[in-house]
Scaffold this motif. Sequence first.
Motif, PDB file in Angstrom:
ATOM      1  N   ARG A   1      30.114  12.985 -12.171  1.00 56.01           N
ATOM      2  CA  ARG A   1      29.096  13.232 -11.135  1.00 56.01           C
ATOM      3  C   ARG A   1      29.070  12.154 -10.057  1.00 56.01           C
ATOM      4  O   ARG A   1      28.895  12.456  -8.868  1.00 56.01           O
TER       5      ARG A   1
ATOM      6  N   ASN B   1      23.982  16.553 -14.685  1.00 56.15           N
ATOM      7  CA  ASN B   1      24.763  17.616 -14.053  1.00 56.15           C
ATOM      8  C   ASN B   1      23.927  18.561 -13.195  1.00 56.15           C
ATOM      9  O   ASN B   1      24.494  19.460 -12.555  1.00 56.15           O
ATOM     10  N   ALA B   2      22.613  18.380 -13.183  1.00 52.54           N
ATOM     11  CA  ALA B   2      21.740  19.329 -12.488  1.00 52.54           C
ATOM     12  C   ALA B   2      22.118  19.452 -11.011  1.00 52.54           C
ATOM     13  O   ALA B   2      22.126  18.458 -10.288  1.00 52.54           O
TER      14      ALA B   2
ATOM     15  N   ALA C   1      29.739  12.600 -18.443  1.00 53.13           N
ATOM     16  CA  ALA C   1      28.988  13.363 -17.440  1.00 53.13           C
ATOM     17  C   ALA C   1      28.759  12.530 -16.184  1.00 53.13           C
ATOM     18  O   ALA C   1      28.903  13.027 -15.060  1.00 53.13           O
TER      19      ALA C   1
ATOM     20  N   ARG D   1      21.859  15.632 -25.087  1.00 55.49           N
ATOM     21  CA  ARG D   1      22.198  16.916 -24.468  1.00 55.49           C
ATOM     22  C   ARG D   1      21.291  17.199 -23.265  1.00 55.49           C
ATOM     23  O   ARG D   1      21.748  17.706 -22.233  1.00 55.49           O
ATOM     24  N   GLN D   2      20.012  16.864 -23.395  1.00 54.83           N
ATOM     25  CA  GLN D   2      19.089  17.064 -22.279  1.00 54.83           C
ATOM     26  C   GLN D   2      19.473  16.164 -21.097  1.00 54.83           C
ATOM     27  O   GLN D   2      19.401  16.578 -19.931  1.00 54.83           O
ATOM     28  N   GLN D   3      19.902  14.953 -21.416  1.00 54.03           N
ATOM     29  CA  GLN D   3      20.253  14.019 -20.353  1.00 54.03           C
ATOM     30  C   GLN D   3      21.542  14.437 -19.644  1.00 54.03           C
ATOM     31  O   GLN D   3      21.674  14.254 -18.433  1.00 54.03           O
ATOM     32  N   VAL D   4      22.475  14.983 -20.391  1.00 53.03           N
ATOM     33  CA  VAL D   4      23.709  15.487 -19.770  1.00 53.03           C
ATOM     34  C   VAL D   4      23.360  16.605 -18.785  1.00 53.03           C
ATOM     35  O   VAL D   4      23.903  16.669 -17.669  1.00 53.03           O
ATOM     36  N   GLU D   5      22.436  17.482 -19.180  1.00 54.34           N
ATOM     37  CA  GLU D   5      22.009  18.560 -18.286  1.00 54.34           C
ATOM     38  C   GLU D   5      21.374  17.988 -17.018  1.00 54.34           C
ATOM     39  O   GLU D   5      21.591  18.501 -15.915  1.00 54.34           O
ATOM     40  N   LEU D   6      20.597  16.918 -17.181  1.00 48.89           N
ATOM     41  CA  LEU D   6      19.947  16.299 -16.029  1.00 48.89           C
ATOM     42  C   LEU D   6      20.969  15.648 -15.109  1.00 48.89           C
ATOM     43  O   LEU D   6      20.897  15.776 -13.883  1.00 48.89           O
TER      44      LEU D   6
END
Length: 228
Positions: free
Chosen positions: A183, A125-126, A179, A118-123
């Motif tokens: 991107r 998509n940042a 993700a 989940r943290q990596q998906v946020e990264l």
Amino acid sequence: VFKGKRCDTSTLQAVMAGCIVPIHAAWQVVIVAGLCLAGMASASELNVSTNGTNFSQDPSGSPNGTDASQLAGHRRKEVLLVVDMQSDYSVAYNLEHYGYLRNPWLSEDDPPIEDVVRQQVELINAPREHWDLIVFTQDWLIPSTIASIGFPGPANITNNSFCIRDTPGAEPFQALLDAAAQRQSNQLRYTKSLDNAFNDVSPLPWVAGYVKQSQREPLDYPPIPADY
């Protein structure tokens, strides 16, 4: 970013120095490199080629050998490395799909790797990040690999097989693939038998000794396929 901390190229080189076995959960991290892929394999001095302009950077961050005006308008390439984030490294995936921890390096006490996903998906998509290339490394193993790391014999191989090539468990987590696809279409997959991504570790250093053992005990040590 390695384990949430920024790292320079010398740290990156140390992190990716490579280990034969076991393939440890600590490798399952995202490394963000604000440099071109070619420069990533270099030593601690950062060498970047940007639109034909070559320059080096000393530890203070000051460019050397190039007038600052030459660098105006140029942006360093950003490469996102997603290292060995594969389904077979998930405790939940192992229990759901195999009924037990088939990956011998896992423990039910391990923190859920899904939290990292989940943290990596946020990264990925940042909005502040601009990924010019997204790289996924994958352990891409075969029964011979499993036998070579201490699990010889048909039953042992079957019971401890993980990240076997062309199986769903060897694929990166779908959430990361989705993700990344949204991107950046410019992507690279790097499949490997060891932790030898972006370093000078030989791809198959275990082969010579293994072939001899396989010739003596082919049932316990299955031959390496010709296409591997």
